[in-house]
Design an enzyme around this catalytic site. Structure first.
Site, short mmCIF file in Angstrom:
data_model
loop_
_atom_site.label_atom_id
_atom_site.label_comp_id
_atom_site.label_asym_id
_atom_site.label_seq_id
_atom_site.Cartn_x
_atom_site.Cartn_y
_atom_site.Cartn_z
CE LYS A 172 35.21 42.92 52.10
NZ LYS A 172 36.02 44.10 52.49
CG ASP B 51 35.36 46.22 55.61
OD1 ASP B 51 36.09 45.68 56.46
OD2 ASP B 51 35.10 45.70 54.51
P1 NAD Z 1 39.62 47.35 44.78
O1 NAD Z 1 40.45 46.69 43.73
O2 NAD Z 1 38.18 47.00 44.92
O3 NAD Z 1 39.67 48.94 44.54
C1 NAD Z 1 40.85 49.68 44.34
C2 NAD Z 1 40.49 50.95 43.58
O4 NAD Z 1 41.66 51.77 43.50
C3 NAD Z 1 40.03 50.69 42.15
O5 NAD Z 1 38.83 51.38 41.90
C4 NAD Z 1 41.18 51.22 41.29
O6 NAD Z 1 40.75 51.75 40.05
C5 NAD Z 1 41.75 52.29 42.18
N1 NAD Z 1 43.16 52.59 41.93
C6 NAD Z 1 44.19 51.72 41.88
N2 NAD Z 1 45.35 52.39 41.67
C7 NAD Z 1 45.03 53.70 41.61
C8 NAD Z 1 45.79 54.90 41.44
N3 NAD Z 1 47.13 54.85 41.29
N4 NAD Z 1 45.14 56.07 41.41
C9 NAD Z 1 43.78 56.12 41.55
N5 NAD Z 1 43.01 55.02 41.73
C10 NAD Z 1 43.63 53.84 41.77
O7 NAD Z 1 40.40 47.12 46.14
P2 NAD Z 1 39.79 47.32 47.61
O8 NAD Z 1 39.13 46.08 48.05
O9 NAD Z 1 39.01 48.59 47.62
O10 NAD Z 1 41.12 47.47 48.48
C11 NAD Z 1 42.03 48.55 48.29
C12 NAD Z 1 43.16 48.41 49.29
O11 NAD Z 1 42.65 48.67 50.59
C13 NAD Z 1 43.72 46.98 49.37
O12 NAD Z 1 44.81 46.87 48.53
C14 NAD Z 1 44.10 46.81 50.82
O13 NAD Z 1 45.49 47.09 50.98
C15 NAD Z 1 43.33 47.89 51.53
N6 NAD Z 1 42.31 47.37 52.49
C16 NAD Z 1 42.51 47.62 53.79
C17 NAD Z 1 41.56 47.22 54.71
C18 NAD Z 1 41.78 47.48 56.18
O14 NAD Z 1 41.04 46.90 56.98
N7 NAD Z 1 42.72 48.31 56.56
C19 NAD Z 1 40.40 46.56 54.29
C20 NAD Z 1 40.23 46.33 52.92
C21 NAD Z 1 41.20 46.75 52.03
#
Ligand code: NAD
Length: 295
Positions: free
Chosen positions: A87, A123
């Site tokens: 992305k 998004d």
């Molecule tokens: P990513 O890995 O880029 O980011 C996740 C972030 O969460 C990281 O910065 C990480 O440090 C932080 N993190 C993880 N566990 C944590 C905790 N316990 N406490 C605090 N921070 C924590 O992932 P992303 O691409 O941002 O996606 C995140 C989630 O969003 C995915 O797992 C997916 O389920 C969901 N998502 C949903 C949609 C949708 O359309 N509904 C779209 C994209 C992603």
């Protein structure tokens, strides 16, 4: 290779005049996005072919996004959805960015038109639209955002766009939280701050949004102590596998208004369909397709 594992380099389609679009990403076999586009195209009588371009299944795996875009454009694709891990990297390959994509610093939809490549971030719009429809009137004085990764960035910008006066950002990576706060404040000075103390942040917040992966089937649990939830909070989760996360279940049990991750997942596709086809999709129909694929 699955039958829909087509794309750059694949044999010519039996439907040469179909509008060709697709999703580029790693490990995307479980995505519900292709089905939403295909069903909406069929319902509208549009010959639309949606390919899964799973870079984990390519030989060699993980090609550069620039090469994938070159080949897709040469083969006549009208556009592409882009997901993890491309992305941000895809931005260097584009001619123009929408305001939303520029602000978020990420692109999840590319449109090829007149020899040019346009990047969008649906998004951000998708979360905003899901929030507006699913939690109308949600208090926007102060919102606590858990997770400052790729999706968290789109959500953060959507929340500020939706009127959040203060955005408190928490992430297990202090650097990620600080970088996202800085990205928000670059456009809207003073709106975002890092929240090192979740109890203090929750006490101030009107709403709480989870954009960490916590709550996914493979990562059960929540990114916040559930005892911090209060009935006055509205609570949104963007995790959608499963739709009912521990956070949402606990919030509902406390009497909070809640919003699942389905809204963002559906509306990012709604906006992308519009960008690809120029036609207005039926959002309820796309949501029905999403929901028909299981909880
Ligand atoms: P990513 O890995 O880029 O980011 C996740 C972030 O969460 C990281 O910065 C990480 O440090 C932080 N993190 C993880 N566990 C944590 C905790 N316990 N406490 C605090 N921070 C924590 O992932 P992303 O691409 O941002 O996606 C995140 C989630 O969003 C995915 O797992 C997916 O389920 C969901 N998502 C949903 C949609 C949708 O359309 N509904 C779209 C994209 C992603």
């Amino acid at each position: 290779m699955s039958t829909d594992q087509q794309g750059p380099g694949a044999p010519e389609s039996a439907e040469p005049r179909a509008l060709r679009v697709g999703l580029i990403g790693a490990g995307i076999q479980g995505s519900r996005t292709p089905a939403m586009h295909r069903a909406e195209g069929a319902a509208q009588g549009i010959a639309l072919r949606y390919d899964l371009l799973d870079t984990d299944l390519m030989d060699p795996p993980g090609p550069a996004i620039g090469a994938l875009l070159d080949r897709a454009e040469a083969e006549g694709y009208a556009g592409l959805n882009i997901t993890f891990p491309y992305k941000k990297a895809v931005m260097a390959e584009l001619d123009a960015l929408s305001e939303g994509a520029r602000r978020v610093g990420a692109v999840n939809t590319v449109v090829f038109r007149d020899g040019r490549r346009f990047g969008h971030n649906t998004d951000r719009w998708g979360f905003a639209e899901g929030l507006a429809r699913g939690l109308p009137g949600a208090g926007m004085g102060c919102v606590l955002l858990l997770g400052a990764g790729g999706a968290g960035g789109a959500v953060a910008h959507a929340l500020v766009g939706a009127g959040a006066e203060r955005l408190l950002i928490a992430d297990m990576s202090a650097e990620a939280a600080a970088a996202l706060a800085a990205s928000i404040n670059a456009h809207d000075p003073g709106r975002a701050e890092v929240a090192p103390d979740l109890a203090a942040a929750a006490a101030q917040a009107d709403g709480i949004v989870n954009a960490t992966p916590m709550g996914m089937a493979k990562l059960p649990g929540a990114a916040i102590d559930l005892s911090l939830l209060d009935p006055r909070h509205w609570v949104a989760d963007i995790v959608y596998f499963p739709l009912e996360t521990a956070l949402l279940a606990a919030a509902r049990a406390r009497g909070c208004r809640t919003l699942s991750g389905a809204g963002m997942a559906v509306f990012q596709a709604v906006r992308a369909f519009e960008l690809f086809t120029g036609k207005t999709p039926d959002a309820a129909r796309m949501r029905a397709t999403f929901e028909s694929m299981g909880a």
